[in-house]
Design an enzyme around this catalytic site. Structure first.
Site, PDB file in Angstrom:
ATOM      1  N   ARG A  84       0.849  -1.186   0.000  1.00 18.25           N
ATOM      2  CA  ARG A  84       0.000   0.000   0.000  1.00 18.25           C
ATOM      3  C   ARG A  84       0.887   1.238   0.000  1.00 18.25           C
ATOM      4  O   ARG A  84       1.712   1.402   0.900  1.00 18.25           O
ATOM      5  CB  ARG A  84      -0.905  -0.009   1.242  1.00 18.25           C
ATOM      6  CG  ARG A  84      -1.705   1.257   1.374  1.00 18.25           C
ATOM      7  CD  ARG A  84      -2.683   1.261   2.555  1.00 18.25           C
ATOM      8  NE  ARG A  84      -3.304   2.574   2.598  1.00 18.25           N
ATOM      9  CZ  ARG A  84      -3.378   3.369   3.655  1.00 18.25           C
ATOM     10  NH1 ARG A  84      -2.941   2.958   4.834  1.00 18.25           N
ATOM     11  NH2 ARG A  84      -3.907   4.562   3.566  1.00 18.25           N
ATOM     12  N   HIS A 130      -3.278  10.925   0.846  1.00 20.65           N
ATOM     13  CA  HIS A 130      -2.739  10.705   2.188  1.00 20.65           C
ATOM     14  C   HIS A 130      -2.180  12.051   2.668  1.00 20.65           C
ATOM     15  O   HIS A 130      -0.995  12.177   2.963  1.00 20.65           O
ATOM     16  CB  HIS A 130      -1.693   9.598   2.186  1.00 20.65           C
ATOM     17  CG  HIS A 130      -1.458   8.950   3.530  1.00 20.65           C
ATOM     18  ND1 HIS A 130      -1.581   7.593   3.743  1.00 20.65           N
ATOM     19  CD2 HIS A 130      -1.114   9.475   4.735  1.00 20.65           C
ATOM     20  CE1 HIS A 130      -1.298   7.306   5.022  1.00 20.65           C
ATOM     21  NE2 HIS A 130      -0.997   8.437   5.652  1.00 20.65           N
ATOM     22  N   ASN A 175      -7.083   8.549   2.960  1.00 20.14           N
ATOM     23  CA  ASN A 175      -6.557   7.967   4.184  1.00 20.14           C
ATOM     24  C   ASN A 175      -7.011   8.805   5.372  1.00 20.14           C
ATOM     25  O   ASN A 175      -6.726  10.000   5.444  1.00 20.14           O
ATOM     26  CB  ASN A 175      -5.030   7.958   4.175  1.00 20.14           C
ATOM     27  CG  ASN A 175      -4.472   7.380   5.471  1.00 20.14           C
ATOM     28  OD1 ASN A 175      -4.608   6.184   5.718  1.00 20.14           O
ATOM     29  ND2 ASN A 175      -3.880   8.222   6.317  1.00 20.14           N
ATOM     30  N   GLU A 176      -7.731   8.180   6.276  1.00 23.54           N
ATOM     31  CA  GLU A 176      -8.075   8.793   7.562  1.00 23.54           C
ATOM     32  C   GLU A 176      -8.610  10.219   7.451  1.00 23.54           C
ATOM     33  O   GLU A 176      -7.971  11.169   7.929  1.00 23.54           O
ATOM     34  CB  GLU A 176      -6.863   8.769   8.492  1.00 23.54           C
ATOM     35  CG  GLU A 176      -6.354   7.376   8.775  1.00 23.54           C
ATOM     36  CD  GLU A 176      -5.263   7.347   9.833  1.00 23.54           C
ATOM     37  OE1 GLU A 176      -4.717   8.414  10.186  1.00 23.54           O
ATOM     38  OE2 GLU A 176      -4.965   6.251  10.331  1.00 23.54           O
ATOM     39  N   ASN A 317      -7.657   1.522   9.532  1.00 18.73           N
ATOM     40  CA  ASN A 317      -6.350   1.746  10.163  1.00 18.73           C
ATOM     41  C   ASN A 317      -6.572   1.627  11.661  1.00 18.73           C
ATOM     42  O   ASN A 317      -7.325   2.416  12.241  1.00 18.73           O
ATOM     43  CB  ASN A 317      -5.823   3.152   9.859  1.00 18.73           C
ATOM     44  CG  ASN A 317      -5.328   3.281   8.425  1.00 18.73           C
ATOM     45  OD1 ASN A 317      -5.344   2.312   7.663  1.00 18.73           O
ATOM     46  ND2 ASN A 317      -4.891   4.474   8.072  1.00 18.73           N
ATOM     47  N   TYR A 319      -4.991   1.114  15.606  1.00 21.88           N
ATOM     48  CA  TYR A 319      -3.829   1.170  16.504  1.00 21.88           C
ATOM     49  C   TYR A 319      -4.162   0.948  17.971  1.00 21.88           C
ATOM     50  O   TYR A 319      -3.503   0.200  18.654  1.00 21.88           O
ATOM     51  CB  TYR A 319      -3.121   2.530  16.354  1.00 21.88           C
ATOM     52  CG  TYR A 319      -2.443   2.710  15.025  1.00 21.88           C
ATOM     53  CD1 TYR A 319      -1.123   2.303  14.828  1.00 21.88           C
ATOM     54  CD2 TYR A 319      -3.123   3.268  13.944  1.00 21.88           C
ATOM     55  CE1 TYR A 319      -0.503   2.452  13.593  1.00 21.88           C
ATOM     56  CE2 TYR A 319      -2.503   3.420  12.702  1.00 21.88           C
ATOM     57  CZ  TYR A 319      -1.195   3.010  12.542  1.00 21.88           C
ATOM     58  OH  TYR A 319      -0.572   3.145  11.335  1.00 21.88           O
ATOM     59  N   GLU A 384      -3.745  -0.392   7.831  1.00 17.42           N
ATOM     60  CA  GLU A 384      -2.599  -0.017   8.673  1.00 17.42           C
ATOM     61  C   GLU A 384      -2.775  -0.633  10.046  1.00 17.42           C
ATOM     62  O   GLU A 384      -3.878  -0.623  10.603  1.00 17.42           O
ATOM     63  CB  GLU A 384      -2.504   1.503   8.908  1.00 17.42           C
ATOM     64  CG  GLU A 384      -1.971   2.310   7.776  1.00 17.42           C
ATOM     65  CD  GLU A 384      -1.869   3.799   8.120  1.00 17.42           C
ATOM     66  OE1 GLU A 384      -1.704   4.155   9.308  1.00 17.42           O
ATOM     67  OE2 GLU A 384      -1.968   4.599   7.175  1.00 17.42           O
TER      68      GLU A 384
HETATM   69  C1  GBH Z   1      -1.765   6.862  10.799  1.00 17.71           C
HETATM   70  O1  GBH Z   1      -2.442   7.710  11.665  1.00 17.71           O
HETATM   71  C2  GBH Z   1      -1.362   7.530   9.520  1.00 17.71           C
HETATM   72  O2  GBH Z   1      -2.178   7.105   8.444  1.00 17.71           O
HETATM   73  C3  GBH Z   1       0.066   7.355   9.160  1.00 17.71           C
HETATM   74  O3  GBH Z   1       0.424   8.248   8.162  1.00 17.71           O
HETATM   75  C4  GBH Z   1       0.905   7.500  10.409  1.00 17.71           C
HETATM   76  O4  GBH Z   1       2.266   7.514  10.140  1.00 17.71           O
HETATM   77  C5  GBH Z   1       0.574   6.346  11.313  1.00 17.71           C
HETATM   78  O5  GBH Z   1      -0.791   6.211  11.504  1.00 17.71           O
HETATM   79  C6  GBH Z   1       1.253   6.379  12.664  1.00 17.71           C
HETATM   80  O6  GBH Z   1       0.823   7.455  13.424  1.00 17.71           O
HETATM   81  O7  GBH Z   1      -3.604  13.099  20.458  1.00 17.71           O
HETATM   82  O8  GBH Z   1      -5.485  13.857  19.141  1.00 17.71           O
HETATM   83  O9  GBH Z   1      -3.238  14.441  18.499  1.00 17.71           O
HETATM   84  C7  GBH Z   1      -2.723   7.089  12.907  1.00 17.71           C
HETATM   85  C8  GBH Z   1      -3.854   7.662  13.655  1.00 17.71           C
HETATM   86  C9  GBH Z   1      -4.704   9.372  14.958  1.00 17.71           C
HETATM   87  C10 GBH Z   1      -2.388   8.907  15.114  1.00 17.71           C
HETATM   88  C11 GBH Z   1      -4.478  10.698  15.639  1.00 17.71           C
HETATM   89  C12 GBH Z   1      -2.138  10.236  15.798  1.00 17.71           C
HETATM   90  C13 GBH Z   1      -3.093  11.895  17.186  1.00 17.71           C
HETATM   91  C14 GBH Z   1      -4.098  11.976  18.261  1.00 17.71           C
HETATM   92  N1  GBH Z   1      -3.526   8.935  14.260  1.00 17.71           N
HETATM   93  N2  GBH Z   1      -3.311  10.638  16.500  1.00 17.71           N
HETATM   94  S1  GBH Z   1      -4.106  13.454  19.148  1.00 17.71           S
END
Ligand code: GBH
Length: 489
Positions: A84, A130, A175-176, A317, A319, A384
């Site tokens: 991807r 993205h 993306n997101e 995605n 986490y 992701e």
């Molecule tokens: C993804 O975002 C992205 O798609 C990718 O580009 C990135 O590198 C990867 O994950 C790792 O971060 O405390 O409110 O500021 C992940 C989801 C959601 C992560 C918002 C960062 C910040 C929350 N993101 N978060 S906040």
């Protein structure tokens, strides 16, 4: 005897996608090379007072613009069957618009990358957006704040379907959207650095959803009959638990929290409209604040019809998890207050290299179950999933543990709970520019030495683990002639 005789002819079993993911701005570098235009991120990292943690930029990043063949060899070593990546809109349309001219050299880069992938037996999955919006479109009409952007996004999508669609069969529009809406236009932590949680975030999301639907319908009508690919959108969110497990209000708050993250986008995409909870809560708060109408925009009947069913697969995605506590908040604070939720993390959850990411493997299983139930078990690709540390060490046992646990829970969602999971992509193929965190948080399974101008790559222990894991998975997969639970019709 297997009961497959009634399967239509085009119903062929497809391989489960095992891949890794990256994005253009985070890895390519070559920010001003071969006619590329500037993106809002190129501007944002240069802006005075912008807080990129280490004051870095992605001007060079991993140098993947030059090193794409090496990247594909890494993928080959890992044994993945898919990759991807994202396309940089200003690399192919430097001014953001067709009228502003096509940058053939930029397109050629993606053609070369895709050809290299296919020559090595790797399926490309391309993300159109993205986060690296052409700067011209931000300067001209504030980017996603204006509906003027919609036809330009559709032109861009069309160009990519035309030039790459005979080879790329998996597309993601966005993306997101939550991240570029809330962090980019609400909190100002990401480009373009706009800070308005009250109105702008809802307008931005509205416009991108309308653009998504139009791009999906364009593909469906003009490309899908011949190209036979799939178009989706990738959403992020946490699986949210009630803070107080015996509180009915907290239980409702947990559901509501997911509706304000995932369903803000996926309800329009699957059902044609925003979640009821968002409509009533934002409507009531708008009225209480004396506004003539809701801060949440409304779709026209035509837009609803265009949106409803505008996705061939759910891109997820995933986490981390979080906790929700019900609490009535202000009528005029915007996106967070609109939810009437206080969001926290359980202190017992293990941490990572990112404050927002707690290791909660059950969450990916429960999140997939929640989405599968709400949207009637759509084909779902985990586009992701991964974990960070702050040193980029190649002795990353913690990442192996993370992947083993999270993938185990994805497998459980698929096999035990019959969720239609059809692919999984590890974030990320390699260490890269982590947005506002610069080069202080590393998500790669491959290390990149950012102190060496050559940006040499080294497999981490987790890359070797992933390689061995997916090799074992692929050999135990049913033969291609037998339709599997994960096949897409
Ligand atoms: C993804 O975002 C992205 O798609 C990718 O580009 C990135 O590198 C990867 O994950 C790792 O971060 O405390 O409110 O500021 C992940 C989801 C959601 C992560 C918002 C960062 C910040 C929350 N993101 N978060 S906040």
């Amino acid at each position: 005897l297997m009961l497959i005789s009634s399967a239509p002819a085009q119903c062929t079993a497809e391989e489960f996608l095992w891949g890794t993911a990256t994005s253009a701005y985070q890895i390519e570098g070559a920010w001003d090379v071969d006619g590329k235009g500037m993106s809002i991120w190129d501007e944002f990292v240069r802006r005075n007072g912008t807080t990129i943690k280490d004051n870095s930029t992605a001007d060079i990043a991993c140098r993947s613009y030059e090193k794409y063949k090496e990247d594909v060899q890494l993928l080959k070593q890992l044994g993945v069957n898919s990759y991807r990546f994202s396309i940089s809109w200003p690399r192919v349309l430097p001014n953001g618009t067709l009228a502003g001219g096509i940058n053939e050299k930029g397109i050629q880069y993606y053609v070369n990358l895709v050809d290299e992938l296919l020559a090595n037996g790797i399926q490309p999955l391309a993300t159109l957006y993205h986060w690296d919006l052409p700067l011209t479109l931000q300067n001209e009409f504030q980017g996603w704040e204006s509906e003027q952007i919609i036809p330009h996004f559709v032109d861009y999508a069309k160009l990519m379907f035309e030039r790459l669609g005979d080879k790329v069969k998996w597309w993601l529009t966005f993306n997101e959207p939550w991240v570029f809406t809330v962090l980019g236009y609400g909190l100002g932590a990401h480009a373009p650095g706009t800070k308005d949680l009250v109105n702008t975030v809802y307008i931005v999301s509205h416009n991108l959803l309308r653009a998504h639907a139009k791009a999906y319908r364009l593909y469906e009508k003009d490309f899908k009959p011949r190209q036979q690919g799939k178009v989706g959108i990738t959403l992020n969110g946490a699986y949210v638990l009630p803070k107080n497990t015996s509180s009915e209000l907290d239980k409702k708050a947990a559901q509501r929290s997911m509706e304000f993250s995932f369903s803000w986008y996926s309800d329009p995409v699957y059902f044609g409209d925003y979640p009821e909870e968002m409509k009533t809560r934002i409507g009531n708060k708008s009225a209480a604040a004396g506004l003539p109408k809701s801060r949440l925009p409304e779709f026209t009947a035509e837009e609803k019809a265009e949106l409803k069913g505008s996705s061939d697969f759910f891109g997820l995605n995933y986490y981390t998890s979080s906790l929700a506590e019900h609490k009535i908040l202000s009528n005029d604070g915007g996106y967070y207050d609109d939810q009437d939720i206080v969001s926290t993390m359980d202190p017992s959850w293990p941490g990572s290299g990112s404050p927002w990411l707690k290791v909660t493997p059950f969450g990916i299983r429960e999140g997939i179950k929640w989405l599968s139930a709400r949207y009637d078990n759509p084909p779902l690709v985990v586009t992701e999933n991964g974990v960070s540390d702050n040193d980029g060490t190649t002795s990353d046992q913690h990442r192996i543990d993370f992947y083993r646990e999270y993938i185990g829970n994805v497998t459980q969602a698929k096999n035990e709970f019959k969720c239609n999971v059809v692919g999984y992509f590890a974030w990320s193929l390699m260490d890269n520019f982590e947005w506002a965190e610069g080069y202080t948080e590393y998500f790669g399974i491959v290390a990149v030495d950012f102190n060496d101008p050559e940006r040499p790559r080294t497999l981490k222990d987790s890359a070797k683990w992933y390689r061995d894991f997916i090799a074992a998975e692929m050999t135990t997969q049913a033969p291609a002639t037998t339709p599997k639970a994960g096949s897409i019709v």
